[in-house]
Design a protein around this motif. Structure first.
Motif, mmCIF file in Angstrom:
data_model
loop_
_atom_site.group_PDB
_atom_site.id
_atom_site.type_symbol
_atom_site.label_atom_id
_atom_site.label_comp_id
_atom_site.label_asym_id
_atom_site.label_seq_id
_atom_site.Cartn_x
_atom_site.Cartn_y
_atom_site.Cartn_z
ATOM 1 N N TYR A 75 -9.473 4.966 -4.933
ATOM 2 C CA TYR A 75 -8.816 3.969 -4.996
ATOM 3 C C TYR A 75 -8.499 4.295 -6.327
ATOM 4 N N ILE A 108 -14.842 5.777 0.380
ATOM 5 C CA ILE A 108 -13.305 4.776 -0.075
ATOM 6 C C ILE A 108 -13.349 5.102 -2.177
ATOM 7 N N ARG A 156 -5.649 -0.069 -6.457
ATOM 8 C CA ARG A 156 -4.763 -0.086 -5.085
ATOM 9 C C ARG A 156 -5.653 1.132 -4.592
ATOM 10 N N PHE A 157 -5.727 0.736 -2.867
ATOM 11 C CA PHE A 157 -6.587 1.307 -1.735
ATOM 12 C C PHE A 157 -5.599 3.135 -1.786
ATOM 13 N N ASN A 202 -9.497 7.477 2.680
ATOM 14 C CA ASN A 202 -10.880 6.854 2.417
ATOM 15 C C ASN A 202 -10.981 8.594 3.476
ATOM 16 N N GLN A 261 -2.992 8.593 0.993
ATOM 17 C CA GLN A 261 -3.956 8.457 2.059
ATOM 18 C C GLN A 261 -4.575 8.933 2.459
ATOM 19 N N ASN A 275 0.827 4.485 1.597
ATOM 20 C CA ASN A 275 0.560 5.262 2.630
ATOM 21 C C ASN A 275 0.890 6.862 2.189
ATOM 22 N N GLU A 301 -10.888 -2.376 5.154
ATOM 23 C CA GLU A 301 -10.108 -2.813 5.886
ATOM 24 C C GLU A 301 -9.645 -3.498 4.770
ATOM 25 N N MET A 326 0.699 -1.599 0.126
ATOM 26 C CA MET A 326 0.108 -0.183 0.383
ATOM 27 C C MET A 326 1.077 1.541 0.032
ATOM 28 N N LYS A 352 -7.324 -1.914 1.934
ATOM 29 C CA LYS A 352 -6.346 -2.274 2.748
ATOM 30 C C LYS A 352 -4.557 -2.713 2.175
ATOM 31 N N GLN A 353 -5.326 -4.107 2.143
ATOM 32 C CA GLN A 353 -4.847 -5.079 2.905
ATOM 33 C C GLN A 353 -4.577 -5.886 1.148
#
Length: 146
Positions: A90, A88, A75-76, A79, A6, A3, A63, A1, A66-67
């Protein structure tokens, strides 16, 4: 992910309605500056956001996203809340939905076997990844337009 994606400032995007499903509205988020990535934003429907059970399902999906780490799965990116409803964000994946490919080919005949096999193999690789996770994921939204 990744970061660094985010923290999304939705004010830095132009949101265009893309589609609506049973539980959410999807928006194509076009960046107002070149420094931001193009995204897709999934916003829980107002009527569903009022019930705790629906919020839990949405958060469970969040959740899970995210994984996930597979080249065939967006990809996330982040949110938050927009107008009191959870969203959300992506990665936007450029491409042509299979339904559009089939519709284009229907005027010419059938889809070439090699193209159909490539699409099918790509789908199977994604499903294999999802099914072999520590907690296997079952996708109930596999459609030609997805």
């Amino acid at each position: 992910m990744n970061n660094q994606l985010q923290f999304i400032k939705l004010s830095q995007y132009d949101l265009k309605h893309h589609s609506s499903g049973g539980s959410a509205h999807i928006f194509h988020a076009l960046p107002l500056t070149h420094s931001n990535p193009e995204l897709m934003i999934k916003v829980l429907r107002t009527s569903l956001a009022k019930k705790q059970m629906n919020l839990k399902k949405f958060n469970d999906e969040l959740e899970l996203l995210k994984q996930l780490n597979h080249i065939g799965i967006p990809r996330f990116a982040g949110n938050g809340y927009i107008s009191g409803k959870p969203y959300i964000a992506y990665q936007h994946v450029k491409g042509t939905p299979v339904i559009n490919i089939l519709n284009k080919q229907s005027s010419k005949g059938r889809l070439p076997v090699s193209d159909a096999c490539n699409i099918f193999i790509s789908l199977l690789e994604i499903l294999q990844y999802l099914h072999t996770l520590e907690s296997p994921v079952i996708n109930n939204d596999i459609r030609l337009k997805n």
